[in-house]
Design a protein around this motif. Structure first.
Motif, PDB file in Angstrom:
ATOM      1  N   VAL A   1       0.832  -1.205   0.000  1.00  0.00           N
ATOM      2  CA  VAL A   1       0.000   0.000   0.000  1.00  0.00           C
ATOM      3  C   VAL A   1       0.865   1.253   0.000  1.00  0.00           C
ATOM      4  O   VAL A   1       0.575   2.237  -0.691  1.00  0.00           O
ATOM      5  CB  VAL A   1      -0.941   0.004   1.226  1.00  0.00           C
ATOM      6  CG1 VAL A   1      -1.579   1.375   1.429  1.00  0.00           C
ATOM      7  CG2 VAL A   1      -2.024  -1.048   1.055  1.00  0.00           C
TER       8      VAL A   1
ATOM      9  N   ALA B   1       3.352   2.318  -3.521  1.00  0.00           N
ATOM     10  CA  ALA B   1       2.798   2.592  -4.850  1.00  0.00           C
ATOM     11  C   ALA B   1       3.611   3.700  -5.518  1.00  0.00           C
ATOM     12  O   ALA B   1       4.011   4.666  -4.862  1.00  0.00           O
ATOM     13  CB  ALA B   1       1.339   3.000  -4.739  1.00  0.00           C
TER      14      ALA B   1
ATOM     15  N   SER C   1       4.690   7.027  -7.555  1.00  0.00           N
ATOM     16  CA  SER C   1       4.112   8.365  -7.563  1.00  0.00           C
ATOM     17  C   SER C   1       4.781   9.211  -8.633  1.00  0.00           C
ATOM     18  O   SER C   1       5.995   9.136  -8.840  1.00  0.00           O
ATOM     19  CB  SER C   1       4.284   9.028  -6.196  1.00  0.00           C
ATOM     20  OG  SER C   1       3.950  10.399  -6.255  1.00  0.00           O
TER      21      SER C   1
ATOM     22  N   GLU D   1      -0.790  13.321  -5.235  1.00  0.00           N
ATOM     23  CA  GLU D   1      -0.089  12.073  -4.937  1.00  0.00           C
ATOM     24  C   GLU D   1       0.850  12.250  -3.740  1.00  0.00           C
ATOM     25  O   GLU D   1       0.973  11.357  -2.893  1.00  0.00           O
ATOM     26  CB  GLU D   1       0.685  11.600  -6.162  1.00  0.00           C
ATOM     27  CG  GLU D   1      -0.230  11.182  -7.318  1.00  0.00           C
ATOM     28  CD  GLU D   1       0.556  10.866  -8.573  1.00  0.00           C
ATOM     29  OE1 GLU D   1       1.678  11.407  -8.721  1.00  0.00           O
ATOM     30  OE2 GLU D   1       0.054  10.094  -9.401  1.00  0.00           O
TER      31      GLU D   1
ATOM     32  N   ASP E   1      -1.428  12.360  -0.650  1.00  0.00           N
ATOM     33  CA  ASP E   1      -1.993  11.049  -0.336  1.00  0.00           C
ATOM     34  C   ASP E   1      -0.930  10.132   0.258  1.00  0.00           C
ATOM     35  O   ASP E   1      -1.194   9.406   1.224  1.00  0.00           O
ATOM     36  CB  ASP E   1      -2.587  10.417  -1.594  1.00  0.00           C
ATOM     37  CG  ASP E   1      -3.815  11.171  -2.095  1.00  0.00           C
ATOM     38  OD1 ASP E   1      -4.255  12.106  -1.408  1.00  0.00           O
ATOM     39  OD2 ASP E   1      -4.315  10.814  -3.182  1.00  0.00           O
ATOM     40  N   GLN E   2       0.277  10.171  -0.303  1.00  0.00           N
ATOM     41  CA  GLN E   2       1.342   9.326   0.221  1.00  0.00           C
ATOM     42  C   GLN E   2       1.705   9.723   1.650  1.00  0.00           C
ATOM     43  O   GLN E   2       1.891   8.870   2.524  1.00  0.00           O
ATOM     44  CB  GLN E   2       2.584   9.437  -0.673  1.00  0.00           C
ATOM     45  CG  GLN E   2       3.710   8.496  -0.292  1.00  0.00           C
ATOM     46  CD  GLN E   2       3.344   7.035  -0.499  1.00  0.00           C
ATOM     47  OE1 GLN E   2       2.532   6.702  -1.365  1.00  0.00           O
ATOM     48  NE2 GLN E   2       3.935   6.150   0.301  1.00  0.00           N
TER      49      GLN E   2
ATOM     50  N   LEU F   1      -1.112   8.645   4.111  1.00  0.00           N
ATOM     51  CA  LEU F   1      -1.124   7.195   4.282  1.00  0.00           C
ATOM     52  C   LEU F   1       0.038   6.741   5.162  1.00  0.00           C
ATOM     53  O   LEU F   1      -0.136   5.914   6.069  1.00  0.00           O
ATOM     54  CB  LEU F   1      -1.051   6.504   2.923  1.00  0.00           C
ATOM     55  CG  LEU F   1      -2.330   6.525   2.081  1.00  0.00           C
ATOM     56  CD1 LEU F   1      -2.016   6.172   0.632  1.00  0.00           C
ATOM     57  CD2 LEU F   1      -3.370   5.567   2.640  1.00  0.00           C
TER      58      LEU F   1
ATOM     59  N   ARG G   1      -6.387   3.410  -2.512  1.00  0.00           N
ATOM     60  CA  ARG G   1      -5.050   2.804  -2.497  1.00  0.00           C
ATOM     61  C   ARG G   1      -5.125   1.315  -2.180  1.00  0.00           C
ATOM     62  O   ARG G   1      -4.410   0.511  -2.774  1.00  0.00           O
ATOM     63  CB  ARG G   1      -4.186   3.527  -1.469  1.00  0.00           C
ATOM     64  CG  ARG G   1      -2.734   3.029  -1.430  1.00  0.00           C
ATOM     65  CD  ARG G   1      -1.973   3.298  -2.735  1.00  0.00           C
ATOM     66  NE  ARG G   1      -1.733   4.714  -2.916  1.00  0.00           N
ATOM     67  CZ  ARG G   1      -0.646   5.361  -2.455  1.00  0.00           C
ATOM     68  NH1 ARG G   1       0.271   4.694  -1.788  1.00  0.00           N
ATOM     69  NH2 ARG G   1      -0.481   6.646  -2.693  1.00  0.00           N
TER      70      ARG G   1
ATOM     71  N   GLN H   1      -5.811  -1.106  -4.997  1.00  0.00           N
ATOM     72  CA  GLN H   1      -4.704  -1.388  -5.923  1.00  0.00           C
ATOM     73  C   GLN H   1      -3.851  -2.569  -5.477  1.00  0.00           C
ATOM     74  O   GLN H   1      -2.968  -3.014  -6.218  1.00  0.00           O
ATOM     75  CB  GLN H   1      -3.816  -0.146  -6.055  1.00  0.00           C
ATOM     76  CG  GLN H   1      -4.520   1.072  -6.616  1.00  0.00           C
ATOM     77  CD  GLN H   1      -3.644   2.315  -6.594  1.00  0.00           C
ATOM     78  OE1 GLN H   1      -2.425   2.230  -6.403  1.00  0.00           O
ATOM     79  NE2 GLN H   1      -4.249   3.468  -6.783  1.00  0.00           N
TER      80      GLN H   1
END
Length: 297
Positions: free
Chosen positions: A121, A124, A126, A132, A135-136, A139, A230, A233
């Protein structure tokens, strides 16, 4: 009502007590007042004669109506709080809630990510766009710290102590705590703050650490969408929201050797009983692995 006090005053004063003295959330206050009004409907709006028999009769009616165990547990807690308050105010001659047993809500074990899934997770690829990067960062921080989504959304830039690698969190009951995080989360937050956040900052942004695309403080719904997207995916990963990452972080900490009280402190749990569910999660995962791998399981 007793002592010349009316129903509207009783409900209003109790609501004020919950908000100001108990400092409960708006959602909890609304739920408690709904429960109190239901109880008062059951007794035709009169406190006179409110005893343990009446309380049990009301709860039995809720049970027969098919209310979930969690709902019954909350309503039992509400009634005990309400009758104790009424007794202190002199509206009841005795507190019948003291005789009411505590209903136990069923506590199913939460779904958690395997450590390999959590890694997938967070790894991923970027392209470096602001969304992005944001979000990273969120997370990484959710999984690194196990904070609640509301706590994440409430973070300000100054709440991140980069030197000590801790964040200052305002949790339930306005209790503040410091939660450590690792280098991957620090690097992700720094990338967002240097290369992403400045592009989205507006006058309304204030000191918010995480922003929406229009520059306002990020909201819980947006964070949930990010987490769900996420996880979708990653093959085999259960569908879960931010709370699932919190569950996963706690479980992985215990699996890595952290003691229960340290995890309780990190998560901001008022009671160790709340944290103990993660020991059950770890044991169940161990049993599953044993059944799958041992030739004589």
């Amino acid at each position: 009502m007793s002592g010349g006090v009316g129903r509207e005053e009783v409900v209003g004063e109790f609501g004020r007590h919950l908000r100001i003295e108990r400092d409960l959330s708006q959602h909890t206050v609304r739920a408690y007042l709904t429960d109190v009004n239901s109880l008062l409907d059951h007794v035709d709006g009169r406190l006179e004669g409110l005893d343990i028999g009446v309380l049990r009769e009301w709860l039995a009616g809720q049970y027969r109506a098919g209310k979930a165990r969690a709902t019954l547990a909350r309503r039992t807690a509400c009634v005990r709080t309400f009758t104790a308050y009424c007794y202190r105010r002199g509206w009841l001659a005795a507190d019948p809630g003291l005789l009411l047993g505590s209903a136990k809500a069923a506590r199913p074990l939460p779904a958690v990510l395997a450590q390999e899934q959590a890694q997938a997770v967070l790894e991923a690829p970027s392209a470096g766009e602001p969304k992005e990067l944001r979000d990273q960062a969120l997370l990484e921080l959710l999984y690194a710290t196990g904070v609640r989504v509301s706590e994440l959304c409430g973070l300000d830039v100054d709440d991140v102590d980069r030197d000590r690698r801790v964040i200052r969190v305002l949790g339930k009951g306005r209790k503040e705590r410091s939660v450590p995080f690792g280098l991957p989360a620090l690097r992700a937050v720094d990338r967002w703050c240097i290369h992403g956040r400045p592009l989205w900052v507006r006058a309304r942004s204030g000191a918010a650490l995480f922003l929406g695309v229009r520059g306002g403080r990020i909201d819980a719904g947006t964070v949930r969408r990010v987490v769900h997207a996420r996880l979708a995916q990653v093959d085999g990963a259960p569908d879960m929201g931010p709370h699932g990452l919190r569950h996963s972080a706690a479980t992985h900490l215990l699996e890595g050797g952290a003691d229960l009280r340290s995890v309780q402190e990190l998560l901001g749990h008022a009671s160790l009983n709340t944290t103990q569910i993660y020991t059950h999660v770890s044991i169940e995962r161990l049993r599953a692995a044993y059944r799958q791998a041992h030739p004589r399981a």
